[in-house]
Write a protein that holds these residues in place. Sequence first.
Motif, PDB file in Angstrom:
ATOM      1  N   ASP A 189      -0.741  -4.267  12.528  1.00 61.96           N
ATOM      2  CA  ASP A 189      -1.458  -2.985  12.429  1.00 61.96           C
ATOM      3  C   ASP A 189      -2.708  -3.233  11.585  1.00 61.96           C
ATOM      4  O   ASP A 189      -2.605  -3.745  10.473  1.00 61.96           O
ATOM      5  N   GLU A 205      -3.486   0.297   3.775  1.00 61.53           N
ATOM      6  CA  GLU A 205      -4.614   0.959   4.443  1.00 61.53           C
ATOM      7  C   GLU A 205      -5.293   2.006   3.578  1.00 61.53           C
ATOM      8  O   GLU A 205      -5.024   3.188   3.708  1.00 61.53           O
ATOM      9  N   MET A 233      -2.373   4.915  12.069  1.00 63.02           N
ATOM     10  CA  MET A 233      -1.321   5.890  12.304  1.00 63.02           C
ATOM     11  C   MET A 233      -0.625   6.221  10.996  1.00 63.02           C
ATOM     12  O   MET A 233      -0.386   5.367  10.175  1.00 63.02           O
ATOM     13  N   ALA A 240       1.829  -2.720   5.850  1.00 64.54           N
ATOM     14  CA  ALA A 240       0.435  -2.425   6.198  1.00 64.54           C
ATOM     15  C   ALA A 240      -0.180  -1.709   5.002  1.00 64.54           C
ATOM     16  O   ALA A 240       0.378  -0.730   4.513  1.00 64.54           O
ATOM     17  N   HIS A 258       7.193   1.615  13.422  1.00 69.39           N
ATOM     18  CA  HIS A 258       5.831   1.485  12.925  1.00 69.39           C
ATOM     19  C   HIS A 258       5.657   2.049  11.516  1.00 69.39           C
ATOM     20  O   HIS A 258       4.693   1.741  10.834  1.00 69.39           O
ATOM     21  N   HIS A 259       6.589   2.897  11.078  1.00 73.24           N
ATOM     22  CA  HIS A 259       6.461   3.427   9.718  1.00 73.24           C
ATOM     23  C   HIS A 259       7.779   3.337   8.976  1.00 73.24           C
ATOM     24  O   HIS A 259       8.439   4.339   8.725  1.00 73.24           O
ATOM     25  N   GLU A 277      -7.696  -1.692   6.978  1.00 74.68           N
ATOM     26  CA  GLU A 277      -6.248  -1.948   7.005  1.00 74.68           C
ATOM     27  C   GLU A 277      -5.936  -3.364   7.453  1.00 74.68           C
ATOM     28  O   GLU A 277      -6.567  -3.880   8.376  1.00 74.68           O
ATOM     29  N   HIS A 304       2.333   1.474   4.663  1.00 76.34           N
ATOM     30  CA  HIS A 304       3.745   1.625   5.034  1.00 76.34           C
ATOM     31  C   HIS A 304       4.365   0.269   5.338  1.00 76.34           C
ATOM     32  O   HIS A 304       3.659  -0.699   5.629  1.00 76.34           O
TER      33      HIS A 304
HETATM   34 MN    MN Z   1      -0.856   1.624   9.467  1.00 78.08          MN
END
Ligand code: MN
Length: 304
Positions: free
Chosen positions: A109, A201, A1, A199, A175-176, A289, A168
């Motif tokens: 994540d 990625e 994401m 995370a 989540h971000h 990730e 992020h």
């Molecule tokens: Mn991510």
Amino acid sequence: MQESHAIPKATGDIMKEEVFKKYEQAGQILVDVMGSVKDKVKIGASLLEVADFVENLIREKGAQPAFPCNISRNDEAAHATPSASDISVFGRDMVKLDIGVQVDGYIADSAITVDLSDNANLVESSRAALRSAIDIVRAGIKITEIGDAIESTIESFGYRPVANLTGHGLARWDHHASPSIPNRSVLYGGTLKEGDVIAIEPFATNGAGHVSEGGSAEIYRLETLKPVRLPAARKLLKAIEEYKMLPFAKRWLPQTRLDFILNQFERSGIVYSYPVLKDDAGGLVSQAEHTVIVEKGGCLVITE
Ligand code: MN
Ligand code: MN
């Protein structure tokens, strides 16, 4: 994401034991789920069945999906997930599985690329880039050094990083969170500190190395709660509130007049949509990730 909004950072002080345990649990469940789903991605298998399998297994293990199971193929880099009526099956695709697990709002994540397209080298380039980043993460490192490591590793394989997709920070129910973790050498960015959860990625491609929104969205999240009047809209908003500020799939919602109401919600700023992101030149994209907790002399990877 992926996220285009900047959200203030919520992680800060060195982590409490109970918080650490929840990250650890989310990470372990994600490791188990990733291990179980890998072999289900094969030519002829249904995308919807794979997504349902992943999300149900997360729930069976006592956690919740932190976002819909992303199954992005070929030039799709991120944000693809099957619709409720999806009938597509895997072909000779480069498949990115991006999975999120949350325990009490604490998120793990992780993503892998399952290659059915005979491009193992492209897959290896993002894996190696992730490894090169993890190898240098520690409290005090400049975020630009991580982008440098990722970019130079991917380029050493003869590919490009996707410049406008980033890793992020992760915070509770967020989540971000900041900071962004770029996948190339950039001039901006701060320094990581002990207890940060991030995370990382890397995305690698044989295409343009830049993605744009293409196609319709199947993933949304709540942006701002506003009063709505129609009973069907009220019912839908109640269902959406279950996910707090985390992304959810259209197929998770009651389907009554869904498209009509969701479009209205989006126009009035109640929800935010995540259209599929595709490489501008139609190149193949690979992704790897992990979620890590930054420590004094290194980092703890909670998703391996
Ligand atoms: Mn991510
Ligand atoms: Mn992810």
